[in-house]
Design an enzyme around this catalytic site. Structure first.
Site, mmCIF file in Angstrom:
data_model
loop_
_atom_site.group_PDB
_atom_site.id
_atom_site.type_symbol
_atom_site.label_atom_id
_atom_site.label_comp_id
_atom_site.label_asym_id
_atom_site.label_seq_id
_atom_site.Cartn_x
_atom_site.Cartn_y
_atom_site.Cartn_z
ATOM 1 N N ASP A 218 0.858 -1.170 0.000
ATOM 2 C CA ASP A 218 0.000 0.000 0.000
ATOM 3 C C ASP A 218 0.911 1.242 0.000
ATOM 4 O O ASP A 218 2.090 1.154 0.360
ATOM 5 C CB ASP A 218 -0.847 -0.048 1.287
ATOM 6 C CG ASP A 218 -1.666 1.194 1.497
ATOM 7 O OD1 ASP A 218 -2.360 1.619 0.567
ATOM 8 O OD2 ASP A 218 -1.605 1.756 2.615
ATOM 9 N N ASP B 81 -0.340 5.157 0.782
ATOM 10 C CA ASP B 81 -0.668 6.136 1.833
ATOM 11 C C ASP B 81 -0.717 5.494 3.221
ATOM 12 O O ASP B 81 -1.462 4.549 3.448
ATOM 13 C CB ASP B 81 -2.034 6.778 1.542
ATOM 14 C CG ASP B 81 -1.982 7.704 0.331
ATOM 15 O OD1 ASP B 81 -0.865 7.976 -0.147
ATOM 16 O OD2 ASP B 81 -3.048 8.155 -0.117
ATOM 17 N N ASP C 211 -1.813 -0.606 5.904
ATOM 18 C CA ASP C 211 -2.238 -0.020 7.187
ATOM 19 C C ASP C 211 -3.754 0.130 7.316
ATOM 20 O O ASP C 211 -4.232 0.553 8.360
ATOM 21 C CB ASP C 211 -1.599 1.364 7.369
ATOM 22 C CG ASP C 211 -2.240 2.396 6.448
ATOM 23 O OD1 ASP C 211 -2.478 2.070 5.274
ATOM 24 O OD2 ASP C 211 -2.522 3.513 6.913
HETATM 25 MG MG LIG Z 1 -3.113 3.117 3.498
#
Ligand SMILES: [Mg+2]
Length: 270
Positions: A13, A15, A210
Site C-alpha cells: 500500500d 498512503d 495499514d
Molecule cells: Mg493506506
C-alpha cells in the site's frame, strides 16, 4: 524466514504505509528500496491511487519495471497486461459514473464523487497539489466518493450498487465504487496467476498495509505486515492456521518507518 536470495515479491500500500500519511515522504524506507532494487526484487504498489499517480511515483521510488495495482484493485498492470480483473463483464469508469448518477437521480442519495468536482476541490480534500489532484481524477475502473447521507441510507446505497454489480471498498480517505469482485485481494490473485518469476520460481510474497482495504491483499500474501495506522477501523485478517503468529507482524512505527521495520522483521539479510 525469507532471505534476499528467495524469489521475493513485495506488495505494498502507499498512503500510510510506504508513504507518510501526512507528508507523503518515504525517506525511512529508502535504504530498503535500494536494497530490493539491487536484488531485482519487484515492489508492487497496491494502492487506491490511479495509474496516472502511480507512474511518476514509481520513477521517484526507483521501481519502474514492477507491476502495479491501482484504484484499490480495480486496475492491474504489468509489462504485458493492462486491465481489470474480468474486463469483459466490467463497467468502465464512464459507465460507473453514469450508474452513480442514475441512482442519485432515482433514489436521492447524497454523495459527492471525483467526477462531480474540479481538481481544485480534489486538491482541497486531499492536500494534493492541483497537478497531482488532476492525476487523481484520471480514473479507469472506480469512482472515489465522500458519503454525505445517513448510515441507514448507506446500507440502501450499498444494496442498490450490488443490484448494479458494483461494490464499495473503504479506502483511507474515500469510498471506492468498483465492479463486484474487484479489490486489492482479487487484483493480487490475478497478478500472481499471470505474472511469472523470471526463472519460473513460485513468488514468495510479503505484503504491507495499514488500512481495512488492505485486508484482502494481506490475506493472500505469504507474510503480512500490518503497519500501525490512524484508521478508526482496524485491519482484520481472515487467514487461519498454526503459523499465523509467525507470518503476521504488527509494526510499532507508523508509515515508512513501520514499513522498513516490517521488512527487517521478515527478511533475513545475509
Ligand atoms: Mg493506506
Amino acid at each position: 524466514m525469507p532471505t534476499l536470495q528467495d524469489p521475493l515479491m513485495i506488495v505494498t500500500d502507499l498512503d500510510g504505509s510506504l508513504l507518510d500519511h501526512h507528508t507523503y515522504s518515504w525517506e525511512p524506507a529508502q535504504p530498503w528500496l535500494e536494497r530490493l532494487n539491487e536484488e531485482g526484487i519487484p515492489v508492487v504498489i497496491c494502492s487506491s491511487k490511479t495509474a496516472a499517480e502511480i507512474l511518476p511515483l514509481q520513477r521517484l521510488l526507483g521501481i519502474i519495471s514492477s507491476p502495479y495495482i491501482a484504484e484499490n484493485g480495480a486496475v492491474v498492470h504489468w509489462e504485458e497486461f493492462n486491465g481489470s480483473v474480468d474486463r469483459a463483464a466490467n463497467k468502465g469508469y464512464t459507465e460507473i459514473c453514469q450508474t452513480l448518477q442514475k441512482l442519485r437521480d432515482r433514489l436521492g442519495f447524497k454523495f459527492i464523487g471525483f467526477a462531480d468536482v474540479t481538481e481544485k476541490e480534489v486538491a482541497e480534500w486531499t492536500g494534493l497539489t492541483p497537478h497531482n489532484a488532476a492525476l487523481a481524477k484520471m480514473r479507469e475502473g472506480s469512482e472515489s466518493l465522500i458519503w454525505r447521507d445517513s448510515a441507514a441510507r448507506f446500507d440502501d446505497f450499498s444494496e442498490a450498487l450490488a443490484a448494479e454489480e458494483l461494490t464499495l471498498v473503504q479506502g483511507g480517505r474515500f469510498w471506492s465504487v468498483m465492479n463486484r469482485g474487484a479489490g486489492k485481494g482479487a487484483a493480487l490473485d490475478l497478478l500472481l496467476r499471470h505474472y511469472t518469476h523470471p526463472v519460473g520460481h513460485k513468488w514468495l510474497t510479503i505484503g504491507l498495509g495499514d488500512g481495512p482495504n488492505d485486508g484482502p491483499m494481506l490475506d493472500k500474501v505469504d507474510y503480512a505486515v500490518i503497519i500501525k495506522g490512524y484508521s478508526k477501523t482496524p485491519v482484520t485478517l481472515q487467514r487461519e492456521g498454526r503459523d499465523v503468529e509467525e507470518r503476521v507482524f504488527h509494526s510499532t512505527h507508523f508509515g515508512p518507518e513501520g514499513w522498513s521495520e516490517g521488512l527487517s522483521h521478515f527478511i533475513t539479510q545475509g
